[in-house]
Motif scaffolding. Structure first.
Motif, PDB file in Angstrom:
ATOM      1  N   LEU A 113       0.824  -1.210   0.000  1.00 45.51           N
ATOM      2  CA  LEU A 113       0.000   0.000   0.000  1.00 45.51           C
ATOM      3  C   LEU A 113       0.858   1.260   0.000  1.00 45.51           C
ATOM      4  CD1 LEU A 113      -2.786  -1.055   2.542  1.00 45.51           C
ATOM      5  CD2 LEU A 113      -3.114  -0.581   0.106  1.00 45.51           C
ATOM      6  N   ASN A 114       1.887   1.252   0.818  1.00 41.52           N
ATOM      7  CA  ASN A 114       2.684   2.476   0.993  1.00 41.52           C
ATOM      8  C   ASN A 114       3.449   2.849  -0.273  1.00 41.52           C
ATOM      9  OD1 ASN A 114       3.146   4.505   2.955  1.00 41.52           O
ATOM     10  ND2 ASN A 114       5.236   3.766   3.243  1.00 41.52           N
ATOM     11  N   ARG A 115       3.673   1.882  -1.157  1.00 42.87           N
ATOM     12  CA  ARG A 115       4.376   2.164  -2.421  1.00 42.87           C
ATOM     13  C   ARG A 115       3.452   2.726  -3.490  1.00 42.87           C
ATOM     14  NH1 ARG A 115       6.647  -3.122  -1.570  1.00 42.87           N
ATOM     15  NH2 ARG A 115       5.181  -3.943  -3.127  1.00 42.87           N
ATOM     16  N   ARG A 116       2.160   2.606  -3.287  1.00 41.24           N
ATOM     17  CA  ARG A 116       1.218   2.986  -4.336  1.00 41.24           C
ATOM     18  C   ARG A 116       1.034   4.501  -4.401  1.00 41.24           C
ATOM     19  NH1 ARG A 116      -2.322  -0.958  -6.393  1.00 41.24           N
ATOM     20  NH2 ARG A 116      -3.848   0.708  -6.735  1.00 41.24           N
ATOM     21  N   PRO A 117       1.011   5.060  -5.608  1.00 46.06           N
ATOM     22  CA  PRO A 117       0.826   6.509  -5.726  1.00 46.06           C
ATOM     23  C   PRO A 117      -0.575   6.965  -5.327  1.00 46.06           C
ATOM     24  CG  PRO A 117       0.837   5.467  -7.904  1.00 46.06           C
ATOM     25  CD  PRO A 117       1.243   4.416  -6.915  1.00 46.06           C
ATOM     26  N   ASP A 118      -1.563   6.022  -5.284  1.00 39.66           N
ATOM     27  CA  ASP A 118      -2.919   6.414  -4.902  1.00 39.66           C
ATOM     28  C   ASP A 118      -3.151   6.297  -3.402  1.00 39.66           C
ATOM     29  OD1 ASP A 118      -2.860   3.674  -4.821  1.00 39.66           O
ATOM     30  OD2 ASP A 118      -4.601   3.349  -6.122  1.00 39.66           O
ATOM     31  N   VAL A 119      -2.100   6.004  -2.638  1.00 36.45           N
ATOM     32  CA  VAL A 119      -2.191   5.920  -1.176  1.00 36.45           C
ATOM     33  C   VAL A 119      -1.375   7.046  -0.554  1.00 36.45           C
ATOM     34  CG1 VAL A 119      -1.645   4.523   0.861  1.00 36.45           C
ATOM     35  CG2 VAL A 119      -2.583   3.429  -1.178  1.00 36.45           C
ATOM     36  N   ARG A 120      -1.944   7.699   0.444  1.00 36.96           N
ATOM     37  CA  ARG A 120      -1.215   8.738   1.168  1.00 36.96           C
ATOM     38  C   ARG A 120      -0.082   8.084   1.944  1.00 36.96           C
ATOM     39  NH1 ARG A 120      -6.536  11.457   3.819  1.00 36.96           N
ATOM     40  NH2 ARG A 120      -7.499  12.206   1.882  1.00 36.96           N
ATOM     41  N   SER A 121       1.122   8.496   1.672  1.00 36.16           N
ATOM     42  CA  SER A 121       2.291   7.857   2.270  1.00 36.16           C
ATOM     43  C   SER A 121       2.210   7.860   3.793  1.00 36.16           C
ATOM     44  CB  SER A 121       3.565   8.587   1.813  1.00 36.16           C
ATOM     45  OG  SER A 121       4.708   8.011   2.401  1.00 36.16           O
ATOM     46  N   GLY A 122       2.360   6.676   4.381  1.00 37.17           N
ATOM     47  CA  GLY A 122       2.376   6.550   5.832  1.00 37.17           C
ATOM     48  C   GLY A 122       1.016   6.590   6.489  1.00 37.17           C
ATOM     49  N   GLN A 123      -0.055   6.796   5.729  1.00 38.30           N
ATOM     50  CA  GLN A 123      -1.403   6.907   6.310  1.00 38.30           C
ATOM     51  C   GLN A 123      -2.151   5.589   6.095  1.00 38.30           C
ATOM     52  OE1 GLN A 123      -2.344   9.744   8.147  1.00 38.30           O
ATOM     53  NE2 GLN A 123      -0.155   9.980   7.877  1.00 38.30           N
ATOM     54  N   ILE A 124      -1.763   4.590   6.868  1.00 37.72           N
ATOM     55  CA  ILE A 124      -2.283   3.241   6.684  1.00 37.72           C
ATOM     56  C   ILE A 124      -2.714   2.671   8.032  1.00 37.72           C
ATOM     57  CG2 ILE A 124      -1.707   0.883   5.952  1.00 37.72           C
ATOM     58  CD1 ILE A 124       0.353   2.230   4.031  1.00 37.72           C
ATOM     59  N   GLY A 125      -3.908   2.104   8.060  1.00 41.26           N
ATOM     60  CA  GLY A 125      -4.425   1.462   9.261  1.00 41.26           C
ATOM     61  C   GLY A 125      -4.710  -0.009   9.001  1.00 41.26           C
ATOM     62  N   ILE A 126      -5.276  -0.672  10.002  1.00 41.91           N
ATOM     63  CA  ILE A 126      -5.596  -2.096   9.892  1.00 41.91           C
ATOM     64  C   ILE A 126      -6.911  -2.382  10.598  1.00 41.91           C
ATOM     65  CG2 ILE A 126      -4.282  -2.738  11.970  1.00 41.91           C
ATOM     66  CD1 ILE A 126      -3.475  -5.328  10.464  1.00 41.91           C
ATOM     67  N   VAL A 127      -7.700  -3.292  10.021  1.00 42.39           N
ATOM     68  CA  VAL A 127      -8.942  -3.740  10.628  1.00 42.39           C
ATOM     69  C   VAL A 127      -9.024  -5.250  10.462  1.00 42.39           C
ATOM     70  CG1 VAL A 127     -10.243  -3.320   8.483  1.00 42.39           C
ATOM     71  CG2 VAL A 127     -11.476  -3.490  10.654  1.00 42.39           C
ATOM     72  N   GLY A 128      -9.554  -5.936  11.473  1.00 44.97           N
ATOM     73  CA  GLY A 128      -9.666  -7.390  11.374  1.00 44.97           C
ATOM     74  C   GLY A 128     -10.870  -7.906  12.142  1.00 44.97           C
ATOM     75  N   TYR A 129     -11.346  -9.085  11.720  1.00 44.71           N
ATOM     76  CA  TYR A 129     -12.575  -9.673  12.240  1.00 44.71           C
ATOM     77  C   TYR A 129     -12.308 -11.062  12.791  1.00 44.71           C
ATOM     78  CZ  TYR A 129     -14.397  -5.846   9.527  1.00 44.71           C
ATOM     79  OH  TYR A 129     -14.622  -4.590   9.027  1.00 44.71           O
ATOM     80  N   CYS A 130     -12.695 -11.294  14.037  1.00 46.61           N
ATOM     81  CA  CYS A 130     -12.544 -12.585  14.704  1.00 46.61           C
ATOM     82  C   CYS A 130     -11.045 -12.944  14.768  1.00 46.61           C
ATOM     83  CB  CYS A 130     -13.384 -13.646  14.009  1.00 46.61           C
ATOM     84  SG  CYS A 130     -13.813 -15.041  15.068  1.00 46.61           S
ATOM     85  N   TYR A 131     -10.604 -13.976  14.048  1.00 48.34           N
ATOM     86  CA  TYR A 131      -9.160 -14.228  13.993  1.00 48.34           C
ATOM     87  C   TYR A 131      -8.431 -12.959  13.546  1.00 48.34           C
ATOM     88  CZ  TYR A 131      -4.683 -15.821  12.153  1.00 48.34           C
ATOM     89  OH  TYR A 131      -3.359 -15.937  11.872  1.00 48.34           O
TER      90      TYR A 131
END
Length: 206
Positions: free
Chosen positions: A107-125
Motif C-alpha cells: 500500500l505504501n508504495r502505491r501513488p494512490d495511497v497517502r504515504s504513511g497513512q495506513i491502518g488495519i482492521v480485522g474480524y474474529c481471527y
C-alpha cells in the motif's frame, strides 16, 4: 463512491502472496487500510467488506494469509469450522506479521495511497491479528479489532503482553455473550490499555 477491485500479488519472505485490493475510482491519494480475514480466508464476504471500505474512501487490501498452503485450503466454507481452525493453527504470529508488513509496504508504495497513512482492521481471527500488528508495526496509524479471540491467552507471546508497544489509536468491539471471549478477558484488555496509557475505545454489546 464507485470502486475498482482486483487481485494483485506481492512478495513475502515465504513467497508470493495474493492480495484482494479495492480502491475508489479516481486518482486519490487516499488513506490505506489492511483488511484481515476471519479463519475462512479471503472469501466473498471479506472481499465485499474490502470493497465497502473502498467505497468509504480507502485503498483497502486483504492479504491472503493462507497463501503458504494448498490452494484448496485458502477459501474454506463456513460449514467446515474444524477444517478452518486446523488451517489457521498452521500459521505462526511471525508468519502473519510477514504478510501484514508486506501488505503495508504494498500500500505504501502505491501513488494512490497517502504515504504513511495506513491502518488495519480485522474480524474474529483477524481481530487478534489487528491487535498483534498494533504491538509489532509502529507505523500503523489506526487499528480496529472486531471480537478478536486469544488476545488474552495463557502463553508468553499473547498479544496483550505487548500492549505497551501499541502506538496507534485502537478501537475494539466485543459481544457480552461471546463464549470464545469471556468478559473477564475483555476486562483484562481494557485494564492493560488503561495501564499503558493508550488511546483506545472499547465497546461491548449485549
Amino acid at each position: 463512491m464507485p470502486v475498482q477491485a482486483e487481485w494483485v500479488t506481492t512478495s513475502t519472505p515465504d513467497g508470493d502472496m495474493r492480495v484482494y485490493l479495492a480502491r475508489p475510482e479516481g486518482t486519490g491519494p487516499w488513506p490505506g487500510l489492511i483488511v484481515i480475514q476471519e479463519i475462512f480466508g479471503v472469501n466473498d464476504h471479506i472481499q465485499d467488506v474490502t470493497r465497502r471500505f473502498a467505497a468509504e474512501g480507502f485503498v483497502a487490501a486483504a492479504p491472503e494469509l493462507y497463501h503458504r498452503f494448498e490452494e484448496s485450503e485458502r477459501d474454506i466454507p463456513y460449514s467446515d469450522l474444524q477444517r478452518a481452525f486446523a488451517v489457521r493453527s498452521r500459521l505462526s504470529d511471525d508468519m502473519v506479521m510477514m504478510d501484514v508488513d508486506a501488505t503495508y509496504d504494498l500500500l505504501n508504495r502505491r501513488p494512490d495511497v497517502r504515504s504513511g497513512q495506513i491502518g488495519i482492521v480485522g474480524y474474529c481471527y483477524g481481530g487478534r491479528v489487528a491487535y498483534l500488528a498494533a504491538t509489532r508495526n509502529p507505523n500503523l496509524k489506526a487499528v480496529a479489532s472486531y471480537y478478536g479471540g486469544r488476545i488474552v491467552a495463557d502463553e508468553p507471546n499473547a498479544p496483550i503482553n505487548f500492549s505497551e508497544n501499541i502506538r496507534a489509536p485502537i478501537i475494539l468491539f466485543f459481544g457480552e455473550q461471546d463464549q470464545s471471549i469471556p468478559m473477564e478477558q475483555v476486562r483484562q484488555i481494557e485494564a492493560a490499555l488503561k495501564r499503558e496509557g493508550k488511546q483506545f475505545e472499547l465497546y461491548t454489546y449485549p
